[in-house]
Design a protein around this motif. Sequence first.
Motif, PDB file in Angstrom:
ATOM      1  N   ASP A 192      33.378  47.167  61.595  1.00 46.16           N
ATOM      2  CA  ASP A 192      32.690  47.657  60.400  1.00 46.16           C
ATOM      3  C   ASP A 192      33.767  48.241  59.483  1.00 46.16           C
ATOM      4  N   LEU A 193      34.122  47.501  58.453  1.00 47.48           N
ATOM      5  CA  LEU A 193      35.233  47.901  57.581  1.00 47.48           C
ATOM      6  C   LEU A 193      34.958  49.194  56.825  1.00 47.48           C
ATOM      7  N   GLU A 194      33.715  49.441  56.470  1.00 41.52           N
ATOM      8  CA  GLU A 194      33.393  50.689  55.782  1.00 41.52           C
ATOM      9  C   GLU A 194      33.605  51.878  56.709  1.00 41.52           C
ATOM     10  N   THR A 195      33.203  51.747  57.958  1.00 41.50           N
ATOM     11  CA  THR A 195      33.438  52.810  58.934  1.00 41.50           C
ATOM     12  C   THR A 195      34.937  53.017  59.124  1.00 41.50           C
ATOM     13  N   ARG A 215      37.313  52.453  56.990  1.00 36.89           N
ATOM     14  CA  ARG A 215      37.843  53.120  55.796  1.00 36.89           C
ATOM     15  C   ARG A 215      37.524  54.617  55.815  1.00 36.89           C
ATOM     16  N   ARG A 216      36.287  54.964  56.172  1.00 33.85           N
ATOM     17  CA  ARG A 216      35.868  56.365  56.170  1.00 33.85           C
ATOM     18  C   ARG A 216      36.591  57.172  57.249  1.00 33.85           C
ATOM     19  N   THR A 263      39.518  56.432  58.639  1.00 28.50           N
ATOM     20  CA  THR A 263      40.926  56.518  58.246  1.00 28.50           C
ATOM     21  C   THR A 263      41.123  57.613  57.209  1.00 28.50           C
ATOM     22  N   ASP A 264      40.251  57.663  56.226  1.00 31.30           N
ATOM     23  CA  ASP A 264      40.341  58.698  55.194  1.00 31.30           C
ATOM     24  C   ASP A 264      40.178  60.087  55.807  1.00 31.30           C
TER      25      ASP A 264
END
Length: 101
Positions: A6-9, A11-12, A14-15
């Motif tokens: 899940d790329l959105e997960t 990204r979140r 990692t941020d």
Amino acid sequence: MADKIDLETMRRVTDAALRIVQSEMSQDGLLELKQNFYWEISSPERYDTKQKPQLESIGSLHDDWEFISDLKESISDANPLLLVHISALLLYVAEQWAERP
């Protein structure tokens, strides 16, 4: 075991992890590069666990950072291949955080 990322997960998370590193290790948002060179393992070998990889090349954190920082003013020029450089830098940041006093 997950079959998809899940790329959105990603990204979140990692941020969130970078925010922790920034708050705990840097007052000015900068982290010193105390190392430069690291071993690179080619993509096919990295995922073939049945054979020992041949260390083909050496990467440079300074070069990786230069590739990334050059895009600061032209973020629209970024492309997914830069993730190779970002991943090396993220690994370094994680190791520095894990080794902090």
